[in-house]
Design a protein around this motif. Structure first.
Motif, PDB file in Angstrom:
ATOM      1  N   MET A 208      34.742 -45.740  -7.827  1.00 31.48           N
ATOM      2  CA  MET A 208      34.965 -46.864  -6.919  1.00 31.48           C
ATOM      3  C   MET A 208      34.951 -46.415  -5.462  1.00 31.48           C
ATOM      4  O   MET A 208      34.424 -47.107  -4.583  1.00 31.48           O
ATOM      5  N   LYS A 209      35.508 -45.232  -5.221  1.00 34.32           N
ATOM      6  CA  LYS A 209      35.512 -44.691  -3.865  1.00 34.32           C
ATOM      7  C   LYS A 209      34.084 -44.444  -3.373  1.00 34.32           C
ATOM      8  O   LYS A 209      33.711 -44.842  -2.262  1.00 34.32           O
ATOM      9  N   TYR A 210      33.273 -43.809  -4.211  1.00 35.21           N
ATOM     10  CA  TYR A 210      31.894 -43.525  -3.828  1.00 35.21           C
ATOM     11  C   TYR A 210      31.074 -44.807  -3.701  1.00 35.21           C
ATOM     12  O   TYR A 210      30.165 -44.890  -2.883  1.00 35.21           O
ATOM     13  N   LYS A 211      31.396 -45.807  -4.514  1.00 34.78           N
ATOM     14  CA  LYS A 211      30.695 -47.091  -4.425  1.00 34.78           C
ATOM     15  C   LYS A 211      30.951 -47.725  -3.056  1.00 34.78           C
ATOM     16  O   LYS A 211      30.024 -48.250  -2.418  1.00 34.78           O
ATOM     17  N   LYS A 212      32.187 -47.673  -2.597  1.00 38.62           N
ATOM     18  CA  LYS A 212      32.511 -48.226  -1.273  1.00 38.62           C
ATOM     19  C   LYS A 212      31.773 -47.467  -0.179  1.00 38.62           C
ATOM     20  O   LYS A 212      31.254 -48.061   0.767  1.00 38.62           O
ATOM     21  N   GLN A 213      31.744 -46.142  -0.303  1.00 36.02           N
ATOM     22  CA  GLN A 213      31.041 -45.335   0.698  1.00 36.02           C
ATOM     23  C   GLN A 213      29.555 -45.659   0.713  1.00 36.02           C
ATOM     24  O   GLN A 213      28.940 -45.779   1.783  1.00 36.02           O
ATOM     25  N   LEU A 214      28.975 -45.811  -0.474  1.00 34.92           N
ATOM     26  CA  LEU A 214      27.549 -46.104  -0.575  1.00 34.92           C
ATOM     27  C   LEU A 214      27.243 -47.491  -0.020  1.00 34.92           C
ATOM     28  O   LEU A 214      26.252 -47.684   0.702  1.00 34.92           O
ATOM     29  N   ASP A 215      28.085 -48.458  -0.345  1.00 38.78           N
ATOM     30  CA  ASP A 215      27.890 -49.810   0.181  1.00 38.78           C
ATOM     31  C   ASP A 215      27.974 -49.812   1.700  1.00 38.78           C
ATOM     32  O   ASP A 215      27.194 -50.502   2.373  1.00 38.78           O
ATOM     33  N   ARG A 216      28.914 -49.046   2.234  1.00 41.70           N
ATOM     34  CA  ARG A 216      29.065 -48.983   3.688  1.00 41.70           C
ATOM     35  C   ARG A 216      27.842 -48.339   4.331  1.00 41.70           C
ATOM     36  O   ARG A 216      27.355 -48.797   5.373  1.00 41.70           O
ATOM     37  N   LEU A 217      27.327 -47.290   3.707  1.00 40.37           N
ATOM     38  CA  LEU A 217      26.138 -46.623   4.230  1.00 40.37           C
ATOM     39  C   LEU A 217      24.949 -47.575   4.255  1.00 40.37           C
ATOM     40  O   LEU A 217      24.220 -47.651   5.252  1.00 40.37           O
ATOM     41  N   ARG A 218      24.734 -48.301   3.182  1.00 42.73           N
ATOM     42  CA  ARG A 218      23.619 -49.234   3.105  1.00 42.73           C
ATOM     43  C   ARG A 218      23.815 -50.405   4.064  1.00 42.73           C
ATOM     44  O   ARG A 218      22.859 -50.918   4.643  1.00 42.73           O
ATOM     45  N   GLN A 219      25.040 -50.811   4.221  1.00 45.02           N
ATOM     46  CA  GLN A 219      25.354 -51.896   5.147  1.00 45.02           C
ATOM     47  C   GLN A 219      25.031 -51.507   6.581  1.00 45.02           C
ATOM     48  O   GLN A 219      24.432 -52.287   7.343  1.00 45.02           O
ATOM     49  N   ARG A 220      25.401 -50.278   6.936  1.00 45.42           N
ATOM     50  CA  ARG A 220      25.086 -49.773   8.270  1.00 45.42           C
ATOM     51  C   ARG A 220      23.582 -49.728   8.499  1.00 45.42           C
ATOM     52  O   ARG A 220      23.083 -50.089   9.566  1.00 45.42           O
ATOM     53  N   ARG A 221      22.841 -49.302   7.476  1.00 45.36           N
ATOM     54  CA  ARG A 221      21.393 -49.230   7.598  1.00 45.36           C
ATOM     55  C   ARG A 221      20.792 -50.618   7.812  1.00 45.36           C
ATOM     56  O   ARG A 221      19.900 -50.801   8.643  1.00 45.36           O
ATOM     57  N   GLU A 222      21.293 -51.594   7.066  1.00 44.09           N
ATOM     58  CA  GLU A 222      20.798 -52.964   7.211  1.00 44.09           C
ATOM     59  C   GLU A 222      21.110 -53.518   8.599  1.00 44.09           C
ATOM     60  O   GLU A 222      20.285 -54.212   9.203  1.00 44.09           O
ATOM     61  N   LEU A 223      22.305 -53.225   9.109  1.00 40.93           N
ATOM     62  CA  LEU A 223      22.671 -53.708  10.440  1.00 40.93           C
ATOM     63  C   LEU A 223      21.799 -53.068  11.511  1.00 40.93           C
ATOM     64  O   LEU A 223      21.335 -53.746  12.434  1.00 40.93           O
ATOM     65  N   LEU A 224      21.583 -51.762  11.391  1.00 46.31           N
ATOM     66  CA  LEU A 224      20.731 -51.082  12.364  1.00 46.31           C
ATOM     67  C   LEU A 224      19.316 -51.648  12.356  1.00 46.31           C
ATOM     68  O   LEU A 224      18.713 -51.834  13.419  1.00 46.31           O
ATOM     69  N   GLN A 225      18.794 -51.928  11.166  1.00 41.78           N
ATOM     70  CA  GLN A 225      17.455 -52.499  11.076  1.00 41.78           C
ATOM     71  C   GLN A 225      17.434 -53.893  11.685  1.00 41.78           C
ATOM     72  O   GLN A 225      16.502 -54.264  12.410  1.00 41.78           O
ATOM     73  N   GLY A 226      18.474 -54.674  11.411  1.00 42.34           N
ATOM     74  CA  GLY A 226      18.558 -56.012  11.971  1.00 42.34           C
ATOM     75  C   GLY A 226      18.669 -56.008  13.479  1.00 42.34           C
ATOM     76  O   GLY A 226      18.040 -56.822  14.173  1.00 42.34           O
ATOM     77  N   ILE A 227      19.454 -55.081  14.017  1.00 45.11           N
ATOM     78  CA  ILE A 227      19.597 -54.965  15.474  1.00 45.11           C
ATOM     79  C   ILE A 227      18.270 -54.563  16.090  1.00 45.11           C
ATOM     80  O   ILE A 227      17.853 -55.097  17.121  1.00 45.11           O
ATOM     81  N   ALA A 228      17.576 -53.611  15.443  1.00 36.76           N
ATOM     82  CA  ALA A 228      16.265 -53.180  15.944  1.00 36.76           C
ATOM     83  C   ALA A 228      15.255 -54.326  15.901  1.00 36.76           C
ATOM     84  O   ALA A 228      14.349 -54.396  16.750  1.00 36.76           O
ATOM     85  N   ASP A 229      15.419 -55.251  14.947  1.00 31.43           N
ATOM     86  CA  ASP A 229      14.516 -56.396  14.827  1.00 31.43           C
ATOM     87  C   ASP A 229      14.851 -57.498  15.819  1.00 31.43           C
ATOM     88  O   ASP A 229      14.165 -58.533  15.852  1.00 31.43           O
ATOM     89  N   GLY A 230      15.926 -57.301  16.595  1.00 35.84           N
ATOM     90  CA  GLY A 230      16.310 -58.297  17.594  1.00 35.84           C
ATOM     91  C   GLY A 230      17.187 -59.409  17.075  1.00 35.84           C
ATOM     92  O   GLY A 230      17.297 -60.475  17.710  1.00 35.84           O
ATOM     93  N   CYS A 231      17.844 -59.207  15.951  1.00 34.21           N
ATOM     94  CA  CYS A 231      18.698 -60.248  15.369  1.00 34.21           C
ATOM     95  C   CYS A 231      19.979 -60.413  16.180  1.00 34.21           C
ATOM     96  O   CYS A 231      20.528 -59.446  16.714  1.00 34.21           O
TER      97      CYS A 231
END
Length: 338
Positions: A208-231
Motif C-alpha cells: 500500500m505504501k509503494y502504491k501511494k508512492q507510485l500514484d503520486r509519481l504518476r500524478q506528478r508526471r500528468e500534472l507536468l505534462q498538463g502544465i507544459a500543454d498550457g492547461c
C-alpha cells in the motif's frame, strides 16, 4: 534486451515446496522492462510484463509495489535482491507493528464508531482536520485494547503526554465503558500472533505504501505534462481528478523540486490586474510568506474573509507565492555565492 537483474522466488504451502517464479529487470536503448514469470506446469502462458517505459523512478516504483504484493501472497526470494527495499522491523518498531496488526483483527467496531464520532465533534469545535487529532489507525488501536487509565492510554502507540493530557478523559470515557478480557501491559500480544500471517500483513502494508508512492509519481508526471500543454486549473482538475487546492499544493512541491510551473501561473493570473499582483508581492515582503491570511487581509481588508470570490483570491495568493519564493531563493543563492 540486456537483463540487469533476475531473482527466483518460491512460495511454500504448509511444509512442502509450492510454486516458483522468476522476477527480472531488463533494459534496451533506454527502455526499462520489469517482468514476472511463473515457473509452473505451463510457464509459457504465465508470464506478465509489469512495466515498460523510460522512467527509472516509475520502473522502480512498479517493481517495489508488485513485488510487495507477491511477497504478501507468500513468495520469498531465494537470494536477497538489491532492488527490493527491506525496511528492518525489529525491536520497538516490530512491537508497535504487531500491536497494529492485532488491533485490525480484534478491534471493537462499536467503540471505533464512537471514537470516530468523538473525533468529528472535537475537530469541528477546534476547527482542525480530524487526522490531526487522531488517525484511523490510532482509533483502531484504542478500540482493540480499551485503556482504562492514563497510564494504560500512554502505552498505545501514537499517544504521547500532550495528547493524553488534552484528550485523555474524553477518550477514556469511551474505552473504559466496555468490558475487556485482556490486561496491560500489552506484552502478551506477540504470543497471540501467527508469525507467518504477520509477515504477509507487513508486506501488504508495504504494498500500500509503494502504491501511494507510485500514484503520486504518476500524478506528478500528468500534472507536468498538463502544465507544459498550457492547461489551467480546471483542465488539470479534469485530467488528474484532483481538487484545485490539491493541484496548487502539488505545484508548490514541483517548484521546490526544481520544476517550472510558470505556464500555469501565467494562465491563472492573466486576468489579475498588475497593480493587485504588486500589492500581494509587497505584502509578502512585509509579512513573510508562511501564512496566507495576513497577506489576504493586508491586500483586501479584514472583510475579505467573508467576501465573495475568497477561493479564487487564495488561489492567486498561492500562485504569486510560488514566484516570490523562487525569486527570494535565487537572491539568497547569489548572496551566499558572493
Amino acid at each position: 534486451m540486456q537483463i540487469v537483474f533476475m531473482n527466483r522466488l518460491s512460495k511454500h504451502s504448509g511444509g512442502s515446496a509450492g510454486d516458483f517464479a522468476q522476477l527480472w529487470i531488463g533494459e534496451e536503448e533506454g527502455v526499462w522492462r520489469v517482468g514476472w514469470r511463473d515457473c509452473g506446469e505451463a510457464p509459457e502462458s504465465a508470464g506478465s510484463l509489469w512495466y515498460e517505459g523510460s522512467s527509472w523512478n516509475e520502473m522502480l516504483g512498479v517493481y517495489r509495489h508488485e513485488l510487495a504484493a507477491k511477497m504478501g501472497e507468500g513468495y520469498r526470494p531465494l537470494i536477497d535482491g538489491v532492488f527490493h527495499e527491506e525496511a528492518a522491523v525489529t525491536g520497538r518498531n516490530q512491537e508497535q507493528m504487531k500491536l497494529q496488526y492485532y488491533s485490525e483483527l480484534h478491534g471493537n467496531e462499536t467503540v471505533y464508531e464512537e471514537l470516530c464520532a468523538w473525533r468529528r465533534k472535537r475537530s469541528s469545535l477546534e476547527r482542525k482536520a480530524p487526522y490531526l487529532l487522531a488517525s484511523n489507525r490510532l482509533l483502531r488501536l484504542l478500540s482493540a485494547y480499551l485503556p482504562r487509565s492514563v497510564e494504560e492510554l500512554l502505552q498505545i502507540p501514537g499517544v504521547g503526554e500532550a495528547k493524553a493530557e488534552q484528550y485523555g478523559p474524553e477518550i477514556l470515557a469511551v474505552t473504559s465503558a466496555v468490558e475487556r478480557s485482556h490486561t496491560f501491559p500489552l506484552n502478551w500480544v506477540s504470543e497471540e500472533i501467527d508469525d507467518g500471517f504477520f509477515t504477509s500483513w507487513l508486506y501488504k502494508q508495504r504494498e500500500m505504501k509503494y502504491k501511494k508512492q507510485l500514484d503520486r509519481l504518476r500524478q506528478r508526471r500528468e500534472l507536468l505534462q498538463g502544465i507544459a500543454d498550457g492547461c489551467g486549473l480546471e483542465e488539470l482538475k479534469a485530467r488528474s481528478h484532483l481538487s484545485r487546492r490539491e493541484i496548487l499544493e502539488a505545484a508548490e512541491e514541483l517548484e521546490k523540486d526544481g520544476y517550472m510551473v510558470d505556464p500555469l501561473i501565467q494562465r491563472e493570473l492573466e486576468d489579475m490586474p498588475s497593480g493587485e499582483q504588486e500589492a500581494v508581492w509587497n505584502a509578502y515582503r512585509e509579512l513573510g510568506d508562511v501564512f496566507l491570511k495576513p497577506v489576504l487581509h493586508k491586500v483586501y481588508g479584514e472583510e475579505a474573509a467573508r467576501a465573495a470570490g475568497l477561493d479564487m483570491r487564495y488561489e492567486r495568493l498561492r500562485l504569486i507565492r510560488i514566484r516570490y519564493r523562487r525569486e527570494n531563493a535565487g537572491a539568497a543563492a547569489v548572496v551566499e555565492h558572493l
